[in-house]
Design an enzyme around this catalytic site. Structure first.
Site, PDB file in Angstrom:
ATOM      1  N   ASN A 122     -40.545 -75.663 104.334  1.00  0.00           N
ATOM      2  CA  ASN A 122     -41.859 -75.872 103.535  1.00  0.00           C
ATOM      3  C   ASN A 122     -42.817 -75.032 104.374  1.00  0.00           C
ATOM      4  O   ASN A 122     -42.516 -74.523 105.474  1.00  0.00           O
ATOM      5  CB  ASN A 122     -42.102 -77.315 103.888  1.00  0.00           C
ATOM      6  CG  ASN A 122     -41.496 -78.250 102.895  1.00  0.00           C
ATOM      7  OD1 ASN A 122     -41.316 -77.751 101.521  1.00  0.00           O
ATOM      8  ND2 ASN A 122     -41.224 -79.399 103.154  1.00  0.00           N
ATOM      9  N   HIS A 167     -35.836 -81.686  99.092  1.00  0.00           N
ATOM     10  CA  HIS A 167     -35.074 -82.807  99.200  1.00  0.00           C
ATOM     11  C   HIS A 167     -35.977 -83.985  98.439  1.00  0.00           C
ATOM     12  O   HIS A 167     -35.403 -85.241  98.287  1.00  0.00           O
ATOM     13  CB  HIS A 167     -35.023 -83.360 100.644  1.00  0.00           C
ATOM     14  CG  HIS A 167     -36.269 -83.691 101.397  1.00  0.00           C
ATOM     15  ND1 HIS A 167     -36.982 -82.299 101.967  1.00  0.00           N
ATOM     16  CD2 HIS A 167     -36.926 -84.809 101.640  1.00  0.00           C
ATOM     17  CE1 HIS A 167     -38.169 -83.170 102.520  1.00  0.00           C
ATOM     18  NE2 HIS A 167     -37.739 -84.346 102.253  1.00  0.00           N
TER      19      HIS A 167
END
Length: 137
Positions: free
Chosen positions: A79, A101
């Site tokens: 990220n 996820h």
């Protein structure tokens, strides 16, 4: 370093010393502007700060891929995923996909709320616009 003649490169990195940068991503916006964030890894000022730290490192990986394995596909699990992939697509010729996820965890929670007992009945489509995915049944 990226290995030459590989088909896939899986990237999951953290830039900085342990969790210190992530703590600052939450503390600085709170102290300076009173902005509270629970997670500062993707959106908001904390996500921006993480992107400024992480995008250069991911671009280095992508440039190594261009040099050593130009046909490989990048599987990014770092990220801020969308910002990283945007920078890579804009700056290199690397093909890749950003993985998240959140879809799996959210689909599980939604299946509980919707009384869906067989999670195989759930299909989802994810977009690169973060945050953004659609759950359909």
């Amino acid at each position: 370093m990226v290995q030459s003649n590989t088909d896939y490169v899986i990237a999951s990195i953290r830039v900085g010393n342990a969790l210190e940068p992530e703590a600052l991503d939450i503390e600085i916006p709170l102290k300076v502007g009173g902005l509270r964030q629970t997670v500062a890894d993707t959106v908001g000022i904390g996500g921006l700060m993480k992107g400024l730290r992480t995008i250069p490192a991911m671009l280095n990986i992508a440039r190594d891929m261009e040099k050593y394995c130009p046909d490989a596909i990048l599987l990014n699990y770092t990220n801020p995923m969308a910002s990283i992939m945007w920078a890579i697509f804009a700056s290199t010729r690397v093909a890749g996909v950003g993985l998240c996820h959140s879809v799996h965890r959210t689909s599980h929670q939604l299946s509980i709320w919707a009384w869906i007992t067989n999670r195989c009945d759930i299909r989802w489509r994810e977009s690169i616009t973060w945050p953004g995915f659609w759950i359909s049944r």
